[in-house]
Motif scaffolding. Structure first.
Motif, mmCIF file in Angstrom:
data_model
loop_
_atom_site.group_PDB
_atom_site.id
_atom_site.type_symbol
_atom_site.label_atom_id
_atom_site.label_comp_id
_atom_site.label_asym_id
_atom_site.label_seq_id
_atom_site.Cartn_x
_atom_site.Cartn_y
_atom_site.Cartn_z
ATOM 1 N N UNK A 13 8.146 -3.714 7.148
ATOM 2 C CA UNK A 13 8.040 -2.441 6.432
ATOM 3 C C UNK A 13 6.600 -1.949 6.482
ATOM 4 N N UNK A 14 6.434 -0.713 6.873
ATOM 5 C CA UNK A 14 5.097 -0.140 7.009
ATOM 6 C C UNK A 14 4.347 -0.127 5.681
ATOM 7 N N UNK A 15 3.019 -0.276 5.795
ATOM 8 C CA UNK A 15 2.089 -0.121 4.670
ATOM 9 C C UNK A 15 2.202 -1.215 3.600
ATOM 10 N N UNK A 16 2.942 -2.266 3.887
ATOM 11 C CA UNK A 16 3.023 -3.355 2.910
ATOM 12 C C UNK A 16 2.503 -4.635 3.548
ATOM 13 N N UNK A 17 1.374 -5.105 3.026
ATOM 14 C CA UNK A 17 0.860 -6.408 3.392
ATOM 15 C C UNK A 17 1.093 -7.359 2.235
ATOM 16 N N UNK A 18 0.477 -8.521 2.305
ATOM 17 C CA UNK A 18 0.699 -9.544 1.278
ATOM 18 C C UNK A 18 0.263 -9.048 -0.103
ATOM 19 N N UNK A 19 -0.921 -8.429 -0.197
ATOM 20 C CA UNK A 19 -1.436 -7.987 -1.492
ATOM 21 C C UNK A 19 -0.550 -6.894 -2.102
ATOM 22 N N UNK A 20 -0.131 -5.932 -1.268
ATOM 23 C CA UNK A 20 0.717 -4.847 -1.776
ATOM 24 C C UNK A 20 2.090 -5.358 -2.192
ATOM 25 N N UNK A 23 1.748 -6.870 -5.492
ATOM 26 C CA UNK A 23 1.488 -5.826 -6.488
ATOM 27 C C UNK A 23 2.790 -5.127 -6.898
ATOM 28 N N UNK A 24 3.635 -4.843 -5.897
ATOM 29 C CA UNK A 24 4.910 -4.172 -6.175
ATOM 30 C C UNK A 24 5.797 -5.049 -7.061
ATOM 31 N N UNK A 25 5.920 -6.317 -6.683
ATOM 32 C CA UNK A 25 6.804 -7.223 -7.428
ATOM 33 C C UNK A 25 6.280 -7.458 -8.840
ATOM 34 N N UNK A 48 9.670 5.824 -8.207
ATOM 35 C CA UNK A 48 9.315 4.548 -8.846
ATOM 36 C C UNK A 48 8.203 3.838 -8.066
ATOM 37 N N UNK A 49 8.263 3.866 -6.739
ATOM 38 C CA UNK A 49 7.232 3.218 -5.922
ATOM 39 C C UNK A 49 5.869 3.863 -6.133
ATOM 40 N N UNK A 50 5.874 5.169 -6.385
ATOM 41 C CA UNK A 50 4.611 5.878 -6.615
ATOM 42 C C UNK A 50 3.941 5.444 -7.920
ATOM 43 N N UNK A 51 4.672 4.744 -8.764
ATOM 44 C CA UNK A 51 4.073 4.223 -9.995
ATOM 45 C C UNK A 51 3.108 3.074 -9.699
ATOM 46 N N UNK A 55 -0.016 3.296 -3.961
ATOM 47 C CA UNK A 55 1.090 3.790 -3.135
ATOM 48 C C UNK A 55 1.244 5.289 -3.362
ATOM 49 N N UNK A 56 0.932 6.049 -2.332
ATOM 50 C CA UNK A 56 1.041 7.512 -2.405
ATOM 51 C C UNK A 56 2.470 7.936 -2.100
#
Length: 244
Positions: A13-20, A23-25, A48-51, A55-56
């Motif tokens: 999935x684009x724009x998601x590395x380990x740190x992101x 952060x999301x979870x 919800x993801x924009x919260x 994440x723009x």
């Protein structure tokens, strides 16, 4: 949560590395809630993801698009996760076998050793868990392939046939390695050649590497010879002829 973090950070999935991914979870307080958010209708999921900090809106859209497109990939990752494979390794298997991944995994799991990073023990564990017998021909074939892969990591492009047999018999109990070598050669998964009175066994890629290297050396030697002759003057050239 570790399994979902691993998957989200795997590159699927684009724009998601380990740190992101972490952060999301953490933002949605666990894997179950995160999955629920990702599976919402697009507009709600993006909102919800924009919260999540960083994440723009356009990144959220890309994440949701990729999540929806990865239905098959997620099923593959989930299947292999049950057998102890990371998401990154599961995706490597998928890149190797493509649409045939699940068919290979469920019906011929020993073929997984063809994938870089999959050890024989890993494929063996999956196969035995799925009920394949210990004397399955594919088990012996996989051990042969893995023995050659291991030899390559030690700098050997081939192994003499007798060494292949010994290495396989150190992994599993069998007297049918010769027959497995013959089958693999017929399948095009290995090649054989007589070298210094040895029956050498290669992986096709290793043999191509050896052949290409030999051709490059010959071209280089010819190039050097031509260059040296071009710089010799007539007297020196005559001296070389007289000495010959």
């Amino acid at each position: 949560a570790d399994g979902l973090t691993d998957y989200l950070a795997s590159g699927a999935i684009r724009f998601i590395g380990d740190a992101t991914a972490k952060k999301i979870i953490e933002h949605f307080e666990g894997a179950d809630q995160t999955l629920a958010i990702l599976n919402l209708p697009a507009e709600q999921a993006i909102a919800k993801l924009c919260e999540v900090s960083g994440i723009t809106d356009w990144r959220a859209q890309a994440i949701k698009e990729d999540w929806e497109a990865q239905v098959t990939t997620r099923a593959i990752v989930q299947f292999f996760a049950k057998h102890g494979l990371t998401a990154k390794l599961a995706l490597r298997v998928y890149r190797h076998f493509g649409g045939a991944t699940m068919d290979v995994a469920q019906n011929d799991p020993y073929r997984l050793v063809d994938v870089e990073g999959i050890a024989f023990k890993t494929a063996d564990k999956i196969a035995l868990a799925m009920g394949l017998p210990e004397d399955a021909p594919s088990r012996i074939e996989a051990a042969v392939v893995y023995a050659l892969d291991e030899a390559m990591t030690r700098g050997h492009l081939y192994l003499p046939r007798n060494e292949v047999i010994l290495n396989v018999q150190e992994m599993i109990t069998t007297n049918d390695v010769d027959a497995a070598i013959t089958r693999l050669e017929m399948q095009g998964r290995i090649e054989r050649e007589s070298i210094n009175q040895h029956d050498a066994v290669y992986k096709p890629a290793a043999r191509r590497t050896e052949t290409d290297a030999a051709k490059q050396i010959v071209r280089l030697m010819r190039s050097v010879a031509v260059s040296r002759l071009a710089t010799l003057n007539n007297d020196t050239l005559n001296d070389h002829i007289d000495q010959a």
